[in-house]
Design an enzyme around this catalytic site. Structure first.
Site, PDB file in Angstrom:
ATOM      1  N   ILE A  33      34.064  20.734  39.313  1.00 52.98           N
ATOM      2  CA  ILE A  33      32.851  21.021  38.547  1.00 52.98           C
ATOM      3  C   ILE A  33      31.654  20.562  39.382  1.00 52.98           C
ATOM      4  O   ILE A  33      31.685  19.483  39.979  1.00 52.98           O
ATOM      5  CB  ILE A  33      32.896  20.295  37.189  1.00 52.98           C
ATOM      6  CG1 ILE A  33      33.994  20.937  36.317  1.00 52.98           C
ATOM      7  CG2 ILE A  33      31.550  20.351  36.486  1.00 52.98           C
ATOM      8  CD1 ILE A  33      34.251  20.227  35.017  1.00 52.98           C
ATOM      9  N   ASN A  83      30.504  32.932  41.782  1.00 49.08           N
ATOM     10  CA  ASN A  83      31.850  32.464  41.444  1.00 49.08           C
ATOM     11  C   ASN A  83      32.667  33.645  40.933  1.00 49.08           C
ATOM     12  O   ASN A  83      32.118  34.598  40.374  1.00 49.08           O
ATOM     13  CB  ASN A  83      31.775  31.391  40.351  1.00 49.08           C
ATOM     14  CG  ASN A  83      33.144  30.819  40.020  1.00 49.08           C
ATOM     15  OD1 ASN A  83      33.964  30.576  40.911  1.00 49.08           O
ATOM     16  ND2 ASN A  83      33.422  30.614  38.744  1.00 49.08           N
ATOM     17  N   HIS A 100      36.013  34.341  38.422  1.00 52.50           N
ATOM     18  CA  HIS A 100      36.777  33.639  37.382  1.00 52.50           C
ATOM     19  C   HIS A 100      37.790  34.607  36.769  1.00 52.50           C
ATOM     20  O   HIS A 100      37.436  35.747  36.451  1.00 52.50           O
ATOM     21  CB  HIS A 100      35.809  33.120  36.313  1.00 52.50           C
ATOM     22  CG  HIS A 100      36.507  32.372  35.232  1.00 52.50           C
ATOM     23  ND1 HIS A 100      36.951  31.072  35.403  1.00 52.50           N
ATOM     24  CD2 HIS A 100      36.892  32.745  33.985  1.00 52.50           C
ATOM     25  CE1 HIS A 100      37.562  30.680  34.292  1.00 52.50           C
ATOM     26  NE2 HIS A 100      37.528  31.668  33.424  1.00 52.50           N
ATOM     27  N   SER A 142      35.883  38.120  36.167  1.00 54.35           N
ATOM     28  CA  SER A 142      34.422  38.204  36.138  1.00 54.35           C
ATOM     29  C   SER A 142      33.866  37.595  37.423  1.00 54.35           C
ATOM     30  O   SER A 142      34.356  36.562  37.878  1.00 54.35           O
ATOM     31  CB  SER A 142      33.849  37.395  34.961  1.00 54.35           C
ATOM     32  OG  SER A 142      34.416  37.809  33.736  1.00 54.35           O
ATOM     33  N   LEU A 158      29.513  25.579  33.177  1.00 52.60           N
ATOM     34  CA  LEU A 158      30.792  25.942  33.786  1.00 52.60           C
ATOM     35  C   LEU A 158      31.208  27.366  33.377  1.00 52.60           C
ATOM     36  O   LEU A 158      31.336  27.645  32.182  1.00 52.60           O
ATOM     37  CB  LEU A 158      31.879  24.943  33.355  1.00 52.60           C
ATOM     38  CG  LEU A 158      33.284  25.230  33.893  1.00 52.60           C
ATOM     39  CD1 LEU A 158      33.352  25.008  35.390  1.00 52.60           C
ATOM     40  CD2 LEU A 158      34.313  24.368  33.168  1.00 52.60           C
ATOM     41  N   ASP A 159      31.391  28.227  34.364  1.00 50.86           N
ATOM     42  CA  ASP A 159      31.804  29.620  34.146  1.00 50.86           C
ATOM     43  C   ASP A 159      30.861  30.344  33.189  1.00 50.86           C
ATOM     44  O   ASP A 159      31.267  31.285  32.502  1.00 50.86           O
ATOM     45  CB  ASP A 159      33.252  29.694  33.626  1.00 50.86           C
ATOM     46  CG  ASP A 159      34.239  29.064  34.600  1.00 50.86           C
ATOM     47  OD1 ASP A 159      34.027  29.187  35.818  1.00 50.86           O
ATOM     48  OD2 ASP A 159      35.217  28.448  34.141  1.00 50.86           O
ATOM     49  N   GLN A 197      42.908  42.789  41.617  1.00 50.57           N
ATOM     50  CA  GLN A 197      41.559  43.275  41.311  1.00 50.57           C
ATOM     51  C   GLN A 197      40.499  42.366  41.945  1.00 50.57           C
ATOM     52  O   GLN A 197      39.481  42.841  42.433  1.00 50.57           O
ATOM     53  CB  GLN A 197      41.347  43.317  39.797  1.00 50.57           C
ATOM     54  CG  GLN A 197      42.237  44.307  39.079  1.00 50.57           C
ATOM     55  CD  GLN A 197      41.914  45.723  39.479  1.00 50.57           C
ATOM     56  OE1 GLN A 197      40.776  46.165  39.339  1.00 50.57           O
ATOM     57  NE2 GLN A 197      42.893  46.435  39.985  1.00 50.57           N
TER      58      GLN A 197
END
Ligand code: GRF
Length: 220
Positions: free
Chosen positions: A95, A110, A112, A139, A147-148, A176
């Site tokens: 984190i 990022n 995810h 994503s 976070l995310d 993907q």
């Protein structure tokens, strides 16, 4: 935008997304160049992938620092010394502090493994199965302190079939991811992608919804 765009990739483990980014660079050397790979783990397999490709690597072990902020500052020093224009998180399992995310706001991506805002954090594949979801996916987003939780850029969906388990689902999502991530880095390098006023912009327009990878299969 300087060409090719100089990027840093941050990893903690296997680095299959890093490999996809390396492979794309080797095919399109004019788009971006990975100037540095940083891992917080000395045994991350991704470090071997980078070394094989002749890319400089650096291990910064979070356990050598008393707190999150000092660890992040050590990474920032390495990244900024290389005059990197984009930071790419690719399976980086720490984190990040608000100080770090603010410093790279609009210059850090990022990936995810879920259709955010569903399932931030860990164990996304099992959560999708446990909830009986019919689809799952990935994503790519700009990184903020949440976070995310940063503005979404692109998603790709995979079907979740009755006989899928977390391993098969992870495999489908990974395939993907390896298409999606180099493409998004490319868009950033081409100046087609920005973060403005807390929103992702693509081709000069704010994105009301994330881009769907399948719409861009022609660009792969
Ligand atoms: C990927 O699934 C990515 O979405 C997540 O961590 C995983 C990293 O895999 N952030 P790899 O190390 O790139 O193989």
């Amino acid at each position: 935008m300087q060409h090719p765009l100089k990027i840093a990739v941050l990893i903690s483990g296997n680095g299959s997304n890093l490999q996809a980014i390396i492979d794309y660079q080797q095919q399109h050397p004019d788009v971006y160049q990975i100037g540095l790979v940083i891992s917080n783990k000395a045994d991350a397999f991704g470090l071997q992938r980078a070394e094989k490709a002749g890319i400089p690597t650096c291990v910064i072990n979070h356990k050598d620092y008393p707190d999150r902020v000092s660890f992040d500052r050590a990474m920032q020093r390495e990244i900024d010394a290389q005059e990197v224009q984009l930071v790419v998180l690719a399976g980086f399992m720490r984190i990040l502090s608000a100080e770090f995310t603010t410093h790279y706001l609009g210059r850090m991506l990022n990936i995810h493994p879920s259709l955010l805002p569903k399932y931030p954090g860990l164990n996304t594949h099992q959560q999708a199965i446990d909830n009986g979801d019919a689809e799952h996916g990935l994503s790519v987003h700009f990184v903020t302190a949440e976070l995310d939780g940063g503005p979404l850029i692109l998603q790709s969906r995979v079907s979740l079939l009755p006989d899928d388990d977390a391993v098969s689902l992870q495999h489908k999502v990974h395939q993907q991811e390896h298409q999606a991530y180099p493409l998004v880095v490319r868009w950033f390098a081409e100046g087609r992608l920005q973060l403005k006023n807390g929103q992702a912009w693509f081709n000069g327009q704010p994105l009301a919804e994330p881009i769907q990878l399948e719409e861009f299969s022609g660009e792969l």
